[in-house]
Each structure stands twice: as structure tokens, then as C-alpha cells.
Scaffold this motif. Structure first.
Motif, mmCIF file in Angstrom:
data_model
loop_
_atom_site.group_PDB
_atom_site.id
_atom_site.type_symbol
_atom_site.label_atom_id
_atom_site.label_comp_id
_atom_site.label_asym_id
_atom_site.label_seq_id
_atom_site.Cartn_x
_atom_site.Cartn_y
_atom_site.Cartn_z
ATOM 1 N N GLN A 128 0.386 7.666 -22.281
ATOM 2 C CA GLN A 128 1.125 7.279 -21.072
ATOM 3 C C GLN A 128 1.915 6.003 -21.334
ATOM 4 O O GLN A 128 3.051 5.859 -20.885
ATOM 5 C CB GLN A 128 0.168 7.038 -19.911
ATOM 6 N N LEU A 129 1.305 5.088 -22.043
ATOM 7 C CA LEU A 129 1.966 3.823 -22.373
ATOM 8 C C LEU A 129 3.229 4.087 -23.187
ATOM 9 O O LEU A 129 4.272 3.486 -22.929
ATOM 10 C CB LEU A 129 1.008 2.923 -23.155
ATOM 11 N N LYS A 130 3.131 4.982 -24.147
ATOM 12 C CA LYS A 130 4.294 5.303 -24.984
ATOM 13 C C LYS A 130 5.417 5.919 -24.165
ATOM 14 O O LYS A 130 6.592 5.724 -24.486
ATOM 15 C CB LYS A 130 3.890 6.249 -26.109
ATOM 16 N N GLN A 131 5.060 6.656 -23.110
ATOM 17 C CA GLN A 131 6.063 7.327 -22.274
ATOM 18 C C GLN A 131 6.592 6.435 -21.153
ATOM 19 O O GLN A 131 7.625 6.728 -20.565
ATOM 20 C CB GLN A 131 5.466 8.601 -21.659
ATOM 21 N N ALA A 132 5.888 5.353 -20.857
ATOM 22 C CA ALA A 132 6.219 4.501 -19.705
ATOM 23 C C ALA A 132 7.515 3.734 -19.939
ATOM 24 O O ALA A 132 7.845 3.362 -21.061
ATOM 25 C CB ALA A 132 5.085 3.520 -19.432
#
Length: 145
Positions: free
Chosen positions: A109-113
Motif C-alpha cells: 500500500q505504501l508503494k502505491q500511495a
């Protein structure tokens, strides 16, 4: 980080606003310079944030690998443990494995945020990491044998 950025930006604007009686032509040129310097400043700030994020993601990946190694170490203790200890270890290992899995999902999720959202996700991840580390430490030092 935002407070620092806002403070620097405010000082920058105040410095530029306090001219010394320049002509209109000088002010026009000065305004162009301000716009250019402001753009450079914003780009440098964005680059710094991206670099911070990449370093955090790398450190988190390393932390996850370390946690998995710790879980493997706990699994090795199963053979030597008595029944009561084995049951406790199995229960806690399962719980830790789920938490590490959830942590991996949070990393994705962090990578996509977007740039604005990653700090909030990071905060939640940091809390999860602490929780996992505390649980593993407690399990390794428990006296149940």
C-alpha cells in the motif's frame, strides 16, 4: 516536515517581500527570479521526500526479512520444546506470521500511495513493526518450557 517546509517558505517570501526601493523593471526581474527559485526549492523538497520514502521502503524490506528469520528460529525451537511450550510457540508463530504478512501488505500500500498519503501509512506501519518486535521478544524470553 511540513512545518519545516512552511517555515522556510515563509522566511523566503518575507526576504523577497522586503525590497529596497527597486524600480518596476528590477521588481519584474526579481519576481521571475523568485518564481524560478521557488520552483527549484519545491523540486528539491520533492526529491528529498522521494529519497526518504525509498530509504524507508528499503529498511522495511530488510526488517521483514529479519522478522521472517526470527520466526524460522522460533520454529526450530518446536522440536526441543515440551508439549505446553510447543503449543504456545505454534500459536504465537501463527500470530507473528499473520502480522508479518499484514506488514507486507501495508508495504505494498505504501508503494502505491501518493506522496501526501505515505506518511500516514508509514505511521501505521511503524506501530505494527513495534508490536511484532515486542511480541517476538516476549516470546523468545518467556519461561514457558
Amino acid at each position: 516536515m511540513k512545518k519545516h517546509f512552511m517555515l522556510i517558505a515563509a522566511v523566503f517570501v518575507m526576504f523577497i517581500a522586503c525590497g529596497d526601493g527597486e524600480s518596476d523593471a528590477q521588481k519584474s526581474t526579481g519576481l521571475s527570479d523568485v518564481k524560478e527559485k521557488g520552483s527549484e526549492f519545491l523540486q528539491a523538497t520533492q526529491d528529498y521526500t522521494v529519497e526518504q520514502r525509498e530509504e524507508y521502503e528499503k529498511a522495511l524490506n530488510e526488517k521483514i526479512e529479519s522478522m521472517n528469520a526470527g520466526i524460522d528460529s522460533l520454529k526450530q525451537q518446536l522440536d526441543a520444546a515440551n508439549e505446553k511450550r510447543r503449543q504456545e510457540l505454534e500459536k504465537q508463530i501463527t500470530k507473528l506470521e499473520k502480522q508479518v504478512y499484514d506488514l507486507k501488505q501495508s508495504l505494498e500500500q505504501l508503494k502505491q500511495a501518493g506522496d501526501g498519503a505515505w506518511q500516514g501509512i508509514k505511521s501505521g506501519i511503524d506501530q505494527t513493526v513495534k508490536s511484532i518486535e515486542n511480541a517476538a521478544k516476549k516470546l523468545q524470553t518467556s519461561d514457558v518450557k
